[in-house]
Design a protein around this motif. Structure first.
Motif, short mmCIF file in Angstrom:
data_model
loop_
_atom_site.label_atom_id
_atom_site.label_comp_id
_atom_site.label_asym_id
_atom_site.label_seq_id
_atom_site.Cartn_x
_atom_site.Cartn_y
_atom_site.Cartn_z
N VAL A 138 7.12 14.67 -5.52
CA VAL A 138 7.65 15.56 -4.48
C VAL A 138 9.06 15.13 -4.09
O VAL A 138 9.97 15.97 -3.96
CB VAL A 138 6.72 15.55 -3.24
CG1 VAL A 138 7.32 16.38 -2.11
CG2 VAL A 138 5.34 16.08 -3.62
N LEU A 139 9.26 13.83 -3.91
CA LEU A 139 10.58 13.35 -3.51
C LEU A 139 11.63 13.62 -4.59
O LEU A 139 12.77 13.95 -4.30
CB LEU A 139 10.53 11.85 -3.20
CG LEU A 139 9.69 11.43 -1.99
CD1 LEU A 139 9.80 9.93 -1.77
CD2 LEU A 139 10.12 12.18 -0.74
N LYS A 140 11.21 13.47 -5.84
CA LYS A 140 12.13 13.73 -6.95
C LYS A 140 12.60 15.18 -6.95
O LYS A 140 13.79 15.47 -7.17
CB LYS A 140 11.45 13.40 -8.27
CG LYS A 140 12.31 13.59 -9.50
CD LYS A 140 11.55 13.24 -10.76
CE LYS A 140 12.41 13.47 -12.00
NZ LYS A 140 11.66 13.14 -13.24
N ARG A 141 11.67 16.10 -6.69
CA ARG A 141 12.03 17.52 -6.66
C ARG A 141 12.89 17.84 -5.44
O ARG A 141 13.84 18.62 -5.52
CB ARG A 141 10.76 18.37 -6.67
CG ARG A 141 10.03 18.33 -8.01
CD ARG A 141 8.71 19.11 -7.95
NE ARG A 141 8.07 19.19 -9.25
CZ ARG A 141 7.33 18.22 -9.78
NH1 ARG A 141 7.13 17.09 -9.10
NH2 ARG A 141 6.77 18.38 -10.98
N LEU A 142 12.54 17.25 -4.29
CA LEU A 142 13.34 17.50 -3.10
C LEU A 142 14.75 16.93 -3.25
O LEU A 142 15.71 17.50 -2.74
CB LEU A 142 12.66 16.87 -1.88
CG LEU A 142 11.42 17.60 -1.35
CD1 LEU A 142 10.76 16.79 -0.24
CD2 LEU A 142 11.78 19.00 -0.85
N ALA A 143 14.86 15.81 -3.97
CA ALA A 143 16.17 15.21 -4.19
C ALA A 143 17.07 16.10 -5.04
O ALA A 143 18.30 15.98 -4.98
CB ALA A 143 16.02 13.84 -4.84
#
Length: 257
Positions: free
Chosen positions: A99-104
């Motif tokens: 999730v963090l990778k996509r939000l980044a």
């Protein structure tokens, strides 16, 4: 739709940054409040501890009403449960599931994502403080002291625990974060001056445990709210050091994948 000049209206593009942060913070808050485990940590456990130990003489809290000693410690526990334990676990699994990778990769900058998470923590803490204060007052709590000192303690405590929680979530695997965050929560609940006074651990233990952020926060709140003391500079200094070190370490070592 096109204008006379042939350009599109409305103009496509990312929303203004404040609106993106507000939207992400609202989403983070909703997700936290819908999570049963998070509600257990942030609401149910602090409330049960406050009611139980205020009503039943289990721990010697010294002179005066037990709730006067317990309420500040439980407020400190609520801050730790949200800013450290809950945030570490949630962020750790967001990192694991990508999730963090996509939000980044979205228009929302990484620092803005962390700002939104911090805003979500602060909103949750406001709700916790209101709920616990109402319950403590119903149990006969008589708070004193300067509200500005209480607010400064809560803000610095939140910063300290947020930095430590993000550091753990950004460096350990999700399962390790889950185990470590819950273990730290239990250890600090017992040895952080929340329910058991630090003087029960002897002079050496008292001085060592007094350097922990939960001890500084609970003792500072207790000095102000129970004893009506002024600004607790010593406890504020300890929290400030933890906040600077924790946030700096999280910013340096946090891995998004």
């Amino acid at each position: 739709m096109t204008t006379a000049s042939g350009t599109y209206a409305p103009k496509p593009g990312a929303a203004p940054l404040p609106r993106m942060i507000a939207a992400q913070a609202a989403l983070e808050t909703k997700m936290l409040l819908r999570n049963g485990e998070q509600l257990l940590l942030t609401v149910v456990i602090p409330t049960l501890l406050l009611v139980l130990f205020s009503s039943v003489d289990i721990v010697d809290t010294g002179k005066g009403k037990a709730v006067d000693f317990l309420a500040p410690g439980i407020l400190a526990l609520a801050v730790m449960s949200t800013a450290f334990t809950g945030q570490a676990i949630a962020t750790g699994f967001e990192r694991r599931y990508g999730v963090l990778k996509r939000l980044a990769a979205s228009p929302l900058p990484r620092w803005a994502l962390m700002t939104a998470k911090t805003a979500s923590v602060l909103v949750t803490e406001v709700l916790q403080v209101i709920l616990l204060t109402v319950i403590a007052l119903a149990l006969g709590w008589s708070p004193h002291g300067d509200p500005a000192a209480v607010l400064l303690l809560l803000v610095l405590g939140t910063a300290a625990f947020s930095g430590l929680g993000l550091l753990m979530a950004g460096t350990l695997k999700a399962e390790a974060t889950l185990a470590a965050a819950n273990l730290v929560f239990l250890l600090l609940l017992v040895g952080g001056g929340v329910i058991v006074p630090l003087d029960k651990f002897g002079s050496v233990g008292q001085h060592v445990l007094g350097l922990l952020p939960i001890s500084a926060l609970s003792d500072g709140l207790r000095d102000v709210l129970q004893h009506g003391a002024g600004m607790p500079w010593g406890d504020l200094g300890i929290l400030a050091v933890w906040a600077v070190v924790g946030l700096a370490a999280a910013g340096k070592f946090f891995r998004w994948e």
